[in-house]
Motif scaffolding. Structure first.
Motif, mmCIF file in Angstrom:
data_model
loop_
_atom_site.group_PDB
_atom_site.id
_atom_site.type_symbol
_atom_site.label_atom_id
_atom_site.label_comp_id
_atom_site.label_asym_id
_atom_site.label_seq_id
_atom_site.Cartn_x
_atom_site.Cartn_y
_atom_site.Cartn_z
ATOM 1 N N SER B 42 -2.326 -25.827 -2.645
ATOM 2 C CA SER B 42 -1.832 -26.842 -1.722
ATOM 3 C C SER B 42 -2.297 -26.527 -0.297
ATOM 4 C CB SER B 42 -0.309 -26.864 -1.805
ATOM 5 O OG SER B 42 0.202 -27.700 -0.830
ATOM 6 N N SER B 44 -5.402 -26.952 0.758
ATOM 7 C CA SER B 44 -6.804 -26.535 0.830
ATOM 8 C C SER B 44 -7.730 -27.672 1.257
ATOM 9 C CB SER B 44 -7.242 -25.965 -0.528
ATOM 10 O OG SER B 44 -6.997 -26.906 -1.552
ATOM 11 N N THR B 48 -7.468 -34.596 1.705
ATOM 12 C CA THR B 48 -8.226 -35.035 2.875
ATOM 13 C C THR B 48 -9.648 -35.425 2.479
ATOM 14 O OG1 THR B 48 -6.905 -33.511 4.195
ATOM 15 C CG2 THR B 48 -8.886 -34.413 5.221
HETATM 16 N N1 LIG Z 1 -2.445 -36.433 8.965
HETATM 17 C C1 LIG Z 1 -2.496 -35.087 9.137
HETATM 18 N N2 LIG Z 1 -2.251 -34.554 10.346
HETATM 19 C C2 LIG Z 1 -2.317 -33.221 10.522
HETATM 20 N N3 LIG Z 1 -2.600 -32.338 9.570
HETATM 21 C C3 LIG Z 1 -2.847 -32.811 8.339
HETATM 22 C C4 LIG Z 1 -2.814 -34.196 8.053
HETATM 23 N N4 LIG Z 1 -3.101 -34.381 6.745
HETATM 24 C C5 LIG Z 1 -3.301 -33.154 6.248
HETATM 25 N N5 LIG Z 1 -3.164 -32.212 7.200
HETATM 26 C C6 LIG Z 1 -3.358 -30.773 7.002
HETATM 27 O O1 LIG Z 1 -4.605 -30.585 6.432
HETATM 28 C C7 LIG Z 1 -4.548 -29.526 5.487
HETATM 29 C C8 LIG Z 1 -5.114 -29.999 4.180
HETATM 30 O O2 LIG Z 1 -4.219 -30.976 3.656
HETATM 31 P P1 LIG Z 1 -4.485 -31.732 2.306
HETATM 32 O O3 LIG Z 1 -5.849 -32.308 2.328
HETATM 33 O O4 LIG Z 1 -3.365 -32.652 2.089
HETATM 34 O O5 LIG Z 1 -4.449 -30.545 1.248
HETATM 35 P P2 LIG Z 1 -4.230 -30.600 -0.315
HETATM 36 O O6 LIG Z 1 -4.342 -31.999 -0.762
HETATM 37 O O7 LIG Z 1 -5.290 -29.727 -0.864
HETATM 38 O O8 LIG Z 1 -2.880 -30.025 -0.566
HETATM 39 C C9 LIG Z 1 -3.120 -29.061 5.426
HETATM 40 O O9 LIG Z 1 -3.003 -27.913 6.208
HETATM 41 C C10 LIG Z 1 -2.367 -30.188 6.032
HETATM 42 O O10 LIG Z 1 -1.211 -29.719 6.687
#
Ligand SMILES: Nc1ncnc2c1ncn2[C@@H]1O[C@H](COP(=O)(O)OP(=O)(O)O)[C@@H](O)[C@H]1O
Ligand SMILES: [Mg+2]
Lengths: 218, 256
Positions: B42, B44, B48
């Motif tokens: 989680s 990673s 995104t």
């Molecule tokens: N809209 C956002 N604003 C700020 N930080 C974000 C946002 N979306 C995701 N993050 C950060 O980006 C990182 C990757 O998130 P994410 O792509 O959701 O990871 P995963 O899906 O692999 O769990 C995390 O540290 C998360 O907190």
């Protein structure tokens, strides 16, 4: 002089005409306050800066000043700049805009409370932001605010008595006129109160109907 | 150019949220009909990356190409919006929390976008919805509302809703993570069926067995980079990178 309610039926036609005006102006103003509330909310949340500023001013005027003054302004004030509205129209607009501002506050909060995933899912399908708001976000927000908006509409009904000051012969003014002829304030104010109570019951019934219809889809 | 360019072509994708760099120079290609799994702990950057493909989270740097068209190309605002909206119609996305529209029936959840965006008539849209819902085994529930469905049923409707736009790429972001264990299989079956029909898919998942059974290729992501990628047999049985091994070991411990 004792109480004598048997006099009331004699003037029922005047009172019922008052009821009709009250119901009419309440419906017109309620509709305006609902549609206006949604528009104001959208402008406040998503409108361009240039549009938001005048709307903030309008909001402030309608929330921060007495409704009575607003009615005077619309009915007597606008004449000076060549806008001569019939009393009923001026009253509906004044009441409607006044409550549109309050409804807008509710709707804004409800729009912001709609889960972000809803907008995302809609955008993912290819909807534009406007389409997503119209089809997905606003309908959910409106459903969520039906109960508090219902309360606003009861308040609107009560405040509709204020349009008597610009000469709309609604229920309160009608009662007053009958009292002027009969000198029986107690009987006729009570009769008017009874009519308000009945209108109130009808509005609550409509609200419950609407709530029941949308309850599955929440 | 489109002839020899991969179907999905991600080049040096970079994304920062404020000062935090979430995607660090990721390059990835997916061929038409391929099924790519993305695993990783989680945070990673899996979501995104997926969300960059349909521009829900626009990249800070790098390029994304889909079927010969650059997703994140420079355009004036209005043109860009039109370009993205048209592009999103071709990319279906399924979310962890379903995101069905609660105020609409199952039928209307599926018919809304095709009617609005493809100008289908009510009748045509109904036929399409029935076909898609039948495909995911939800035809009997067509008049239900989302609140009357189980999680697994909701997710199957969400898949039907995406498929009704006839996408050429499907993105799944942990489609089964929010489901009770006994409801996972029904959703997995639908995804397997899609795989058999050669839908191009990118699947973020925590289910290693499922990834192993449907994916042609699996990527392991950690801290914004693709640490390792390869066929599932290699990634799951013989990973070369210590970080991959570590992740899989922890995952198996956590799962059992
Ligand atoms: N809209 C956002 N604003 C700020 N930080 C974000 C946002 N979306 C995701 N993050 C950060 O980006 C990182 C990757 O998130 P994410 O792509 O959701 O990871 P995963 O899906 O692999 O769990 C995390 O540290 C998360 O907190
Ligand atoms: Mg994620």
């Amino acid at each position: 002089m004792g109480l004598d309610f048997s006099i009331v039926p004699k003037y029922l036609d005047i009172l019922l005409l008052g009821v009709a005006w009250t119901v009419g102006i309440t419906l017109a103003a309620a509709l305006l306050s609902f549609v206006g509330g949604i528009l104001f909310a959208l402008v406040a949340l998503y409108g361009p800066w240039l549009l938001r500023q005048p709307f903030r001013l309008v909001s402030w005027v309608f929330m921060g000043t007495p409704l009575l003054l607003q009615l005077f302004l619309i009915y007597f004030g606008l004449v000076q700049i060549g806008i001569d509205l019939p009393a009923f129209v001026a009253g509906s607009i004044g009441l409607g805009l006044h409550f549109a501002v309050y409804n807008s506050e509710l709707i804004q909060a409800a729009i912001l409370a709609v889960d972000r995933g809803q907008m995302e899912a809609a955008r993912t399908l290819g909807l534009s932001r406007g389409q997503a708001l119209r089809k997905v976000v606003v309908p959910q927000a409106v459903r969520a605010v039906i109960p508090p908006i219902g309360n606003n509409m009861i308040a609107l009904l009560k405040d509709s008595a204020l349009v008597s000051v610009i000469g709309v012969s609604e229920l309160t003014l009608s009662a007053q006129r009958v009292i002027g002829k009969t000198y029986r304030p107690f009987e006729f104010y009570l009769a008017a109160a009874a009519f308000y109570y009945v209108i109130n019951l009808c509005m609550e019934w409509v609200q419950r109907k609407i709530e029941r219809r949308i309850s599955v889809s929440r | 150019m489109a002839q020899n360019q991969p179907f999905v072509d991600i080049r040096h994708a970079q994304k920062s949220f404020g000062k935090v760099e979430v995607l660090k120079d990721i390059s990835l290609t997916v061929e038409r009909g391929q099924i790519v799994g993305i695993i990783g702990s989680s945070g990673s950057g899996k979501s995104t990356l997926l969300r960059a493909i349909n521009d829900l989270d626009p990249l800070s740097g790098g390029e994304i190409w889909l079927d010969g068209v650059q997703v994140n190309k420079k355009l004036p605002h209005r043109q860009y919006e039109a370009h993205i909206n048209a592009l999103r119609q071709q990319v279906g996305m399924v979310f962890q929390h379903f995101n069905l529209f609660p105020h609409l029936s199952v039928r209307d959840n599926v018919t809304m976008a095709p009617m609005l965006l493809k100008n289908l008539s009510r009748a045509e849209a109904n036929r399409l919805a029935e076909e898609q819902l039948d495909h995911v085994g939800m035809l009997e529930r067509i008049e239900y509302y989302p609140s009357q469905l189980s999680g697994g049923q909701k997710q199957r409707v969400a898949i039907a809703r995406a498929l009704a736009m006839k996408p050429k790429l499907m993105l799944f972001d942990e489609a089964t993570s929010a489901l009770d264990p006994e409801l996972v299989e029904e959703v997995n079956l639908v995804m397997k069926k899609l795989a058999e029909q050669h839908m191009t898919m990118i699947i973020v998942t925590h289910e290693m067995d499922f990834a192993a059974s449907v994916c042609d290729r699996v990527l392991f992501m950690d801290k914004g980079v693709v640490v390792e990628e390869g066929p599932p047999q290699v990634i799951f049985k013989n990973p070369t990178q210590p970080r991959t091994r570590e992740f899989l070991r922890k995952h198996i411990e956590g799962a059992s």
